[in-house]
Design an enzyme around this catalytic site. Structure first.
Site, PDB file in Angstrom:
ATOM      1  CG  ASP A  44      40.235  83.753 -58.009  1.00  0.00           C
ATOM      2  OD1 ASP A  44      40.958  84.045 -57.050  1.00  0.00           O
ATOM      3  OD2 ASP A  44      39.118  83.207 -57.878  1.00  0.00           O
ATOM      4  CG  ASP A  82      38.846  79.414 -56.880  1.00  0.00           C
ATOM      5  OD1 ASP A  82      38.324  79.828 -55.830  1.00  0.00           O
ATOM      6  OD2 ASP A  82      38.243  78.705 -57.713  1.00  0.00           O
ATOM      7  CG  HIS A  84      38.428  74.794 -55.354  1.00  0.00           C
ATOM      8  ND1 HIS A  84      37.863  75.538 -54.344  1.00  0.00           N
ATOM      9  CD2 HIS A  84      38.039  75.403 -56.520  1.00  0.00           C
ATOM     10  CE1 HIS A  84      37.165  76.537 -54.861  1.00  0.00           C
ATOM     11  NE2 HIS A  84      37.265  76.483 -56.173  1.00  0.00           N
ATOM     12  CG  HIS A  88      36.047  72.393 -53.293  1.00  0.00           C
ATOM     13  ND1 HIS A  88      35.084  73.296 -53.674  1.00  0.00           N
ATOM     14  CD2 HIS A  88      36.529  72.818 -52.097  1.00  0.00           C
ATOM     15  CE1 HIS A  88      34.988  74.237 -52.738  1.00  0.00           C
ATOM     16  NE2 HIS A  88      35.853  73.978 -51.781  1.00  0.00           N
ATOM     17  CG  HIS A 117      37.457  75.387 -60.807  1.00  0.00           C
ATOM     18  ND1 HIS A 117      36.254  74.868 -60.391  1.00  0.00           N
ATOM     19  CD2 HIS A 117      37.680  76.475 -60.016  1.00  0.00           C
ATOM     20  CE1 HIS A 117      35.763  75.608 -59.411  1.00  0.00           C
ATOM     21  NE2 HIS A 117      36.613  76.588 -59.154  1.00  0.00           N
ATOM     22  CE  LYS A 142      39.092  83.690 -54.326  1.00  0.00           C
ATOM     23  NZ  LYS A 142      38.365  82.687 -55.108  1.00  0.00           N
ATOM     24  CB  CYS A 187      36.231  85.319 -57.497  1.00  0.00           C
ATOM     25  SG  CYS A 187      35.893  83.550 -57.228  1.00  0.00           S
TER      26      CYS A 187
HETATM   27  C1  VGL Z   1      35.376  81.551 -59.658  1.00  0.00           C
HETATM   28  C2  VGL Z   1      33.713  80.068 -60.117  1.00  0.00           C
HETATM   29  C3  VGL Z   1      34.292  79.117 -59.318  1.00  0.00           C
HETATM   30  C4  VGL Z   1      35.950  82.906 -59.884  1.00  0.00           C
HETATM   31  C5  VGL Z   1      35.968  80.624 -58.835  1.00  0.00           C
HETATM   32  O1  VGL Z   1      37.176  83.092 -59.735  1.00  0.00           O
HETATM   33  O2  VGL Z   1      35.176  83.817 -60.251  1.00  0.00           O
HETATM   34  N1  VGL Z   1      34.237  81.264 -60.280  1.00  0.00           N
HETATM   35  N2  VGL Z   1      35.427  79.411 -58.668  1.00  0.00           N
HETATM   36 ZN    ZN Z   2      36.398  77.889 -57.553  1.00  0.00          ZN
END
Ligand code: VGL
Ligand code: ZN
Length: 240
Positions: A44, A82, A84, A88, A117, A142, A187
């Site tokens: 991410d 990430d 979404h 979401h 996000h 994901k 993550c």
């Molecule tokens: C993440 C919160 C929400 C991450 C992703 O990449 O750690 N944290 N979505």
């Molecule tokens: Zn996320």
């Protein structure tokens, strides 16, 4: 160089999984030897998670050059995103009366609510501009099911919907996963834990990660990872 120094160097170079190198301080430190059965999973490294993004992780941008250097040591690299849907289920804005960083119950368990996000296709969801890993072989996305979050690159938060990454890595004969990126306590940690559950050896490269640290989540993540046999390593062990 005298003969005995030469022969001891020959001895060291014959060690299969462990090499020694001199640190600037002159002390010897163990280094990881990376091979064809190892993968670097870069988690991410997207605009949303660096300062200026929608869910900024403190110093998230500072690890980009280090990750680029580490990635050059690996022939196998997988990048995650990430990814979404608008609206979401992990977004606080999808749950009237709730605010970001609250915890709510959803059908698959507890869910932290986040600011909107990493919405699919937006500049916020794009990989960081300075991430420079042209040889990365797979970008796995994901969190694209509207009703299920997925911190982990292996299994979604319902613990039964697989992303396919475990099967991909197994078919590629990968045995060890090194994990870095954002965020250590979400993550990265969930990916590391599910990598162990899928049967891989896993190490998290601590200084090539940054954390969100929400209500003690960072300490809890290291604790959980330690209990499941995730190794905690530093980039110096890979870079020599
Ligand atoms: C993440 C919160 C929400 C991450 C992703 O990449 O750690 N944290 N979505
Ligand atoms: Zn996320």
């Amino acid at each position: 160089m005298n003969a005995s120094r030469r022969s001891s160097l020959r001895l060291l170079s014959g060690l299969p999984a462990l090499a020694l190198f001199a640190t600037p301080a002159g002390t010897a430190a163990a280094a990881e030897t990376i091979g064809e059965q190892d993968v670097l999973i870069v988690v991410d490294m997207q605009n949303c998670f660096v300062p200026g993004g929608t869910l900024p992780v403190k110093e998230g941008d500072q690890i980009v050059p280090l990750i680029n250097r580490i990635a050059r040591r690996f022939q196998n690299v997988v990048i995650t995103q990430d990814w979404h849907t608008p609206g979401h289920t992990s977004f606080a804005s999808s749950h009237p009366g709730h605010k970001p960083f609250e915890l709510i119950d959803v059908p698959y368990g507890k869910q932290v609510l986040w600011p909107d996000h990493c919405v699919q296709g937006t500049p916020d969801a794009a990989l960081h501009h300075d991430l420079d890993i042209p040889h990365a072989q797979l970008i796995i996305r994901k969190g694209f099911h509207a009703q299920t979050d997925s911190y982990s690159a292996f299994v979604e938060a319902d613990k039964k919907t697989y992303t396919g990454l475990g099967g991909y890595l197994k078919q590629r004969q990968i045995r060890r996963c090194f994990v870095c990126g954002l965020a250590t306590d979400f993550c990265v940690a969930w990916t590391a834990l599910d990598g162990r559950a899928a049967g891989f050896q896993v190490a998290v490269i601590e200084d090539a990660c940054r954390a969100i640290d929400l209500n003690g989540s960072l300490a809890a993540a290291w604790d959980a990872m330690g209990r499941k046999g995730v190794r905690r390593v530093q980039s110096a062990a890979l870079l020599g």
